[in-house]
Design a protein around this motif. Structure first.
Motif, mmCIF file in Angstrom:
data_model
loop_
_atom_site.group_PDB
_atom_site.id
_atom_site.type_symbol
_atom_site.label_atom_id
_atom_site.label_comp_id
_atom_site.label_asym_id
_atom_site.label_seq_id
_atom_site.Cartn_x
_atom_site.Cartn_y
_atom_site.Cartn_z
ATOM 1 N N ARG A 209 0.834 -1.215 0.000
ATOM 2 C CA ARG A 209 0.000 0.000 0.000
ATOM 3 C C ARG A 209 0.863 1.256 0.000
ATOM 4 O O ARG A 209 0.642 2.181 -0.793
ATOM 5 C CB ARG A 209 -0.919 0.011 1.221
ATOM 6 N N ILE A 210 1.853 1.303 0.877
ATOM 7 C CA ILE A 210 2.731 2.475 0.938
ATOM 8 C C ILE A 210 3.503 2.626 -0.367
ATOM 9 O O ILE A 210 3.646 3.733 -0.895
ATOM 10 C CB ILE A 210 3.685 2.370 2.139
ATOM 11 N N MET A 211 3.970 1.521 -0.895
ATOM 12 C CA MET A 211 4.747 1.530 -2.136
ATOM 13 C C MET A 211 3.955 2.153 -3.286
ATOM 14 O O MET A 211 4.481 2.927 -4.075
ATOM 15 C CB MET A 211 5.151 0.099 -2.487
ATOM 16 N N ARG A 212 2.670 1.854 -3.353
ATOM 17 C CA ARG A 212 1.853 2.299 -4.480
ATOM 18 C C ARG A 212 1.023 3.540 -4.196
ATOM 19 O O ARG A 212 0.565 4.198 -5.127
ATOM 20 C CB ARG A 212 0.911 1.166 -4.932
ATOM 21 N N GLU A 213 0.837 3.873 -2.884
ATOM 22 C CA GLU A 213 -0.132 4.923 -2.569
ATOM 23 C C GLU A 213 0.342 5.991 -1.599
ATOM 24 O O GLU A 213 -0.345 6.998 -1.438
ATOM 25 C CB GLU A 213 -1.401 4.291 -1.965
ATOM 26 N N GLU A 214 1.490 5.839 -0.938
ATOM 27 C CA GLU A 214 1.795 6.785 0.126
ATOM 28 C C GLU A 214 3.296 7.007 0.326
ATOM 29 O O GLU A 214 3.797 6.961 1.449
ATOM 30 C CB GLU A 214 1.157 6.314 1.441
ATOM 31 N N ARG A 215 3.997 7.260 -0.740
ATOM 32 C CA ARG A 215 5.416 7.624 -0.591
ATOM 33 C C ARG A 215 5.517 9.104 -0.211
ATOM 34 O O ARG A 215 4.586 9.886 -0.437
ATOM 35 C CB ARG A 215 6.173 7.335 -1.874
ATOM 36 N N LEU A 216 6.660 9.473 0.333
ATOM 37 C CA LEU A 216 6.836 10.826 0.856
ATOM 38 C C LEU A 216 7.727 11.663 -0.054
ATOM 39 O O LEU A 216 8.514 11.133 -0.848
ATOM 40 C CB LEU A 216 7.441 10.758 2.258
ATOM 41 N N TYR A 217 7.596 12.991 0.086
ATOM 42 C CA TYR A 217 8.487 13.888 -0.639
ATOM 43 C C TYR A 217 9.931 13.663 -0.196
ATOM 44 O O TYR A 217 10.201 13.223 0.927
ATOM 45 C CB TYR A 217 8.092 15.350 -0.391
ATOM 46 N N VAL A 218 10.848 13.991 -1.077
ATOM 47 C CA VAL A 218 12.274 13.769 -0.817
ATOM 48 C C VAL A 218 12.727 14.608 0.382
ATOM 49 O O VAL A 218 12.493 15.819 0.427
ATOM 50 C CB VAL A 218 13.107 14.116 -2.065
ATOM 51 N N GLY A 219 13.337 13.940 1.350
ATOM 52 C CA GLY A 219 13.804 14.616 2.549
ATOM 53 C C GLY A 219 12.794 14.632 3.675
ATOM 54 O O GLY A 219 13.089 15.087 4.777
ATOM 55 N N GLU A 220 11.616 14.110 3.399
ATOM 56 C CA GLU A 220 10.534 14.142 4.381
ATOM 57 C C GLU A 220 10.508 12.882 5.251
ATOM 58 O O GLU A 220 9.903 12.879 6.325
ATOM 59 C CB GLU A 220 9.201 14.287 3.629
ATOM 60 N N GLY A 221 11.152 11.824 4.792
ATOM 61 C CA GLY A 221 11.078 10.548 5.486
ATOM 62 C C GLY A 221 12.380 10.156 6.162
ATOM 63 O O GLY A 221 13.155 11.020 6.581
ATOM 64 N N GLY A 222 12.618 8.852 6.215
ATOM 65 C CA GLY A 222 13.782 8.358 6.946
ATOM 66 C C GLY A 222 14.761 7.554 6.131
ATOM 67 O O GLY A 222 15.650 6.893 6.691
ATOM 68 N N ILE A 223 14.661 7.587 4.804
ATOM 69 C CA ILE A 223 15.609 6.854 3.966
ATOM 70 C C ILE A 223 16.919 7.637 3.889
ATOM 71 O O ILE A 223 16.892 8.854 3.668
ATOM 72 C CB ILE A 223 15.037 6.644 2.547
ATOM 73 N N PRO A 224 18.076 6.986 4.053
ATOM 74 C CA PRO A 224 19.362 7.691 3.984
ATOM 75 C C PRO A 224 19.756 8.028 2.548
ATOM 76 O O PRO A 224 20.754 7.528 2.010
ATOM 77 C CB PRO A 224 20.339 6.706 4.626
ATOM 78 N N LEU A 225 18.968 8.890 1.935
ATOM 79 C CA LEU A 225 19.152 9.195 0.512
ATOM 80 C C LEU A 225 20.532 9.772 0.222
ATOM 81 O O LEU A 225 21.147 9.453 -0.801
ATOM 82 C CB LEU A 225 18.063 10.175 0.054
ATOM 83 N N GLN A 226 21.002 10.626 1.085
ATOM 84 C CA GLN A 226 22.298 11.260 0.864
ATOM 85 C C GLN A 226 23.397 10.214 0.724
ATOM 86 O O GLN A 226 24.228 10.267 -0.182
ATOM 87 C CB GLN A 226 22.605 12.201 2.032
ATOM 88 N N ASP A 227 23.394 9.232 1.609
ATOM 89 C CA ASP A 227 24.422 8.198 1.580
ATOM 90 C C ASP A 227 24.310 7.319 0.337
ATOM 91 O O ASP A 227 25.316 6.879 -0.217
ATOM 92 C CB ASP A 227 24.311 7.322 2.837
#
Length: 275
Positions: A209-227
């Motif tokens: 459900r989250i994968m298809r319907e509720e992802r967050l804007y970049v920088g809004e969540g907890g994924i270590p995108l920078q790394d």
């Protein structure tokens, strides 16, 4: 690539037809679109089979020509039991006609030999159209993590194959950042950029459900995108950030604009060009 380029992924605004998506991308400042002309038959998913819908194909081509927006990729050429890869060739022809560059693929069969033969066949079919085939690992699929995807790419050895990393899937699959180091840089052609909560659901339905319907804007969540991004080459970012509730509340134009603004703000702050 001397500047960052961004694509509006179809899942971010799936109710928009391909031509509508192109005009929306142009209005909100994207360089590309990523469309879904392969109908998967999923519940409530619109059918944008451009190979069969000639009027929509013509309208999409006109939209691309009018706006200067490019077609980055099409999806999804999945490898799954009971699917003959040759059914995807009409979509590859459409992609080439529209100036597309890549095809997204993922593997949903547990038959190891069939998976490799199927992926290799998709690469073979896409090659005459000048398309690369990007293998994406998906936590709920058979090829569910980076190691499995790398094994498929190494085993098949197709010269027009690539590796697509989706930030959501990377995080949910518990991939280690250091596992990105040493991978062939020529495998990377674009990246699915989004964010999500740091907590990983242990329920498949909620994960989906989250994968298809509720992802967050970049920088809004907890994924270590920078790394993650610091270990990858500079390449186009396809913003796959579906959020049905937000889109309904604020409208798709505002939503896709905020997707782009959040991505640019995050990258400008944390990830420097030339890394």
């Amino acid at each position: 690539m001397s500047k960052r380029q961004f694509s509006l992924a179809h899942l971010t605004a799936l109710p928009l037809s391909p031509p509508e998506l192109v005009y929306m991308a142009a209005t909100t400042g994207y360089d590309f679109v990523s469309i879904r002309p392969i109908h998967l038959g999923l519940p409530n998913e619109p059918n944008y089979d451009l190979a069969k819908n000639k009027q929509m194909l013509a309208d999409t081509k006109q939209a691309l020509n009018e706006t200067g927006v490019g077609l980055l990729d099409i999806e999804l050429a999945k490898v799954a039991d009971g699917i003959d890869p040759t059914v995807y060739e009409p979509a590859f022809e459409v992609a080439a006609e529209l100036g597309g560059r890549h095809v997204l693929s993922s593997i949903w069969t547990n038959d190891r030999q069939f998976a490799r033969e199927g992926f290799a066949k998709i690469c073979e079919l896409a090659k005459p159209y000048g398309l690369t085939v990007e293998l994406e690992f998906v936590p709920i699929a058979a090829v569910s993590n980076l190691k499995q995807a790398v094994d498929v790419l190494r085993d098949t050895g197709c010269e027009n194959a690539g590796l697509l990393i989706d930030a959501h899937h990377f995080h949910r699959a518990l991939v280690k950042i250091e596992d990105l180091e040493g991978l062939p840089r020529e495998w990377f052609h674009y990246f699915h950029l989004c964010d999500a909560g740091k907590h990983i659901p242990n329920n498949r339905e909620e994960l989906t459900r989250i994968m298809r319907e509720e992802r967050l804007y970049v920088g809004e969540g907890g994924i270590p995108l920078q790394d993650i991004l610091k270990r990858l080459p500079n390449m186009p970012y396809s913003l796959e950030i579906p959020h049905m509730r937000r889109a309904k509340e604020i409208g798709y134009e505002t939503h896709v604009r905020q997707c782009l603004e959040s991505a640019k703000a995050y990258l400008n702050k944390y990830v420097h060009l030339g890394y």
